[in-house]
Design a protein around this motif. Structure first.
Motif, PDB file in Angstrom:
ATOM      1  N   UNK A 210     -41.566  54.116  80.929  1.00  0.00           N
ATOM      2  CA  UNK A 210     -41.858  54.511  82.126  1.00  0.00           C
ATOM      3  C   UNK A 210     -41.426  55.946  82.689  1.00  0.00           C
ATOM      4  N   UNK A 211     -40.359  56.298  81.866  1.00  0.00           N
ATOM      5  CA  UNK A 211     -39.462  57.602  82.454  1.00  0.00           C
ATOM      6  C   UNK A 211     -40.308  58.591  81.564  1.00  0.00           C
ATOM      7  N   UNK A 212     -40.744  58.506  80.248  1.00  0.00           N
ATOM      8  CA  UNK A 212     -41.111  59.867  79.629  1.00  0.00           C
ATOM      9  C   UNK A 212     -42.604  59.539  79.027  1.00  0.00           C
ATOM     10  N   UNK A 213     -42.552  58.607  78.351  1.00  0.00           N
ATOM     11  CA  UNK A 213     -44.005  58.470  77.716  1.00  0.00           C
ATOM     12  C   UNK A 213     -45.310  58.461  78.384  1.00  0.00           C
ATOM     13  N   UNK A 214     -45.259  57.737  79.471  1.00  0.00           N
ATOM     14  CA  UNK A 214     -46.462  57.502  80.538  1.00  0.00           C
ATOM     15  C   UNK A 214     -46.635  58.766  81.502  1.00  0.00           C
ATOM     16  N   UNK A 215     -45.526  59.091  82.161  1.00  0.00           N
ATOM     17  CA  UNK A 215     -45.625  60.201  83.055  1.00  0.00           C
ATOM     18  C   UNK A 215     -45.980  61.614  82.467  1.00  0.00           C
ATOM     19  N   UNK A 216     -45.419  61.820  81.307  1.00  0.00           N
ATOM     20  CA  UNK A 216     -45.571  63.111  80.702  1.00  0.00           C
ATOM     21  C   UNK A 216     -46.710  63.022  79.466  1.00  0.00           C
ATOM     22  N   UNK A 217     -47.349  61.926  79.498  1.00  0.00           N
ATOM     23  CA  UNK A 217     -48.672  61.790  78.544  1.00  0.00           C
ATOM     24  C   UNK A 217     -48.188  61.968  77.283  1.00  0.00           C
ATOM     25  N   UNK A 218     -47.191  61.697  76.987  1.00  0.00           N
ATOM     26  CA  UNK A 218     -46.688  61.984  75.214  1.00  0.00           C
ATOM     27  C   UNK A 218     -47.630  61.330  74.365  1.00  0.00           C
ATOM     28  N   UNK A 219     -48.246  62.152  73.430  1.00  0.00           N
ATOM     29  CA  UNK A 219     -49.313  61.364  72.635  1.00  0.00           C
ATOM     30  C   UNK A 219     -48.658  61.294  71.250  1.00  0.00           C
ATOM     31  N   UNK A 220     -47.557  61.722  70.748  1.00  0.00           N
ATOM     32  CA  UNK A 220     -47.012  61.828  69.524  1.00  0.00           C
ATOM     33  C   UNK A 220     -45.346  61.175  69.733  1.00  0.00           C
ATOM     34  N   UNK A 221     -45.473  60.292  70.485  1.00  0.00           N
ATOM     35  CA  UNK A 221     -43.941  59.463  70.658  1.00  0.00           C
ATOM     36  C   UNK A 221     -44.108  58.101  70.828  1.00  0.00           C
ATOM     37  N   UNK A 222     -43.221  57.398  69.781  1.00  0.00           N
ATOM     38  CA  UNK A 222     -43.197  56.016  69.761  1.00  0.00           C
ATOM     39  C   UNK A 222     -41.737  55.555  69.248  1.00  0.00           C
TER      40      UNK A 222
END
Length: 313
Positions: free
Chosen positions: A155-167
């Motif tokens: 909720x803090x990083x992956x979704x708002x920043x639209x990170x496509x290569x993070x898991x």
């Protein structure tokens, strides 16, 4: 600069940014959008999440650890600020490791760590690097928001920043393939040996907010920019979190040096080196999934020198 970076012998990916735009973006192995385990570089992200709770008024840096984990040795003397800058005096008993032998849950891991945490009053206020500090910070975040650390990170990083290569490393293989993740390799007896994923995943659970995320260089740059330059934290919060007091200059998951900030990650066959100007606009990020015993410290010093040269340009 490219020649200097290539002389490091990295088998991975390189990104150099200027004014938040890539000026070098290439791979000596894998590809430019490969995702690597960033290990301790993740601590900067966890620290920023903690500072945002302070901004919300849900947490104070002066709060004692005992408010959240009263059974931890020395908890009535250790403050949240001590956990953030590794001056808590806490560590695990000699011979003990973080987390349960077989992963059950984040809570079970923290319950285990509480039993084996020791407190040295002489080290309170003195820098001593150990991930147990950040494990408790993750638990506090979960208590405050009533969500898992993984949920909060997404909720803090992956979704708002639209990170496509993070898991998260413990995600299923289809998700890891989607982010272009590669396994880590360690040099043993003159040949690279792949680190067993089962072992790496267990360690990732045990390190929770201190070594469980895989990221590409571009996603890592975007996240660090967000923390240092974006609106996640106020200017005042950043000044408090990254105050960089001597002699170690470590706080908020970063080494806050006079001219730039740095973070390093090593483990499970991966190296990550991140260097950034204080405003997050200029960066060097180097990631590698082929590691050699005894080489980490040498490469780290060389990356520092390259960053110093970049600062002079």
């Amino acid at each position: 600069m490219r020649r200097a970076i290539n002389r490091l012998g990295i088998k991975g990916s390189v990104l150099v940014t200027s004014n938040m735009k890539p000026v070098l973006n290439y791979a000596t192995n894998n590809s430019i959008d490969t995702s690597y385990l960033i290990n301790s570089v993740q601590k900067s992200m966890t620290a920023a999440m903690v500072m945002r709770e302070v901004q919300k008024g849900k947490l104070s840096l002066k709060d004692k650890l005992s408010k959240y984990y009263p059974n931890v040795a020395g908890a009535q003397k250790v403050r949240i600020s001590n956990l953030l800058d590794m001056t808590s005096g806490l560590d695990l008993e000699k011979g003990q490791e973080l987390g349960t032998k077989k992963f059950i849950s984040d809570k079970a891991n923290i319950d285990h760590d509480q039993k084996y945490t020791v407190f040295d009053a002489k080290k309170l206020g003195k820098w001593h690097y150990t991930s147990v500090n950040y494990i408790y910070l993750c638990g506090i975040l979960s208590q405050l928001e009533h969500k898992t650390y993984e949920q909060l990170f997404r909720e803090t990083y992956i979704e708002p920043l639209h990170l496509k290569r993070t898991e998260f490393l413990w995600s299923n293989m289809s998700k890891l393939r989607a982010v272009n993740w590669v396994p880590g390799y360690e040099m043993k007896e003159d040949q690279y040996v792949k680190v067993k994923r089962k072992t790496a995943v267990k360690d990732a659970h045990n390190e929770l907010g201190a070594g469980s995320i895989v990221m590409s260089n571009s996603d890592l740059a975007k996240t660090i920019e967000y923390i240092l330059h974006g609106n996640m934290l106020t200017k005042h919060s950043k000044q408090i979190l990254f105050k960089g007091k001597a002699p170690t200059f470590y706080n908020g998951g970063l080494y806050n040096l006079k001219k730039y900030k740095s973070a390093n990650g090593a483990g499970e066959g991966y190296y990550t080196f991140m260097r950034s100007t204080r405003d997050g606009k200029n960066m060097i990020i180097i990631q590698d999934n082929h590691t050699v015993p005894g080489e980490f410290g040498k490469i780290k010093k060389k990356v520092n020198r390259i960053m110093s040269i970049m600062m002079e340009l």
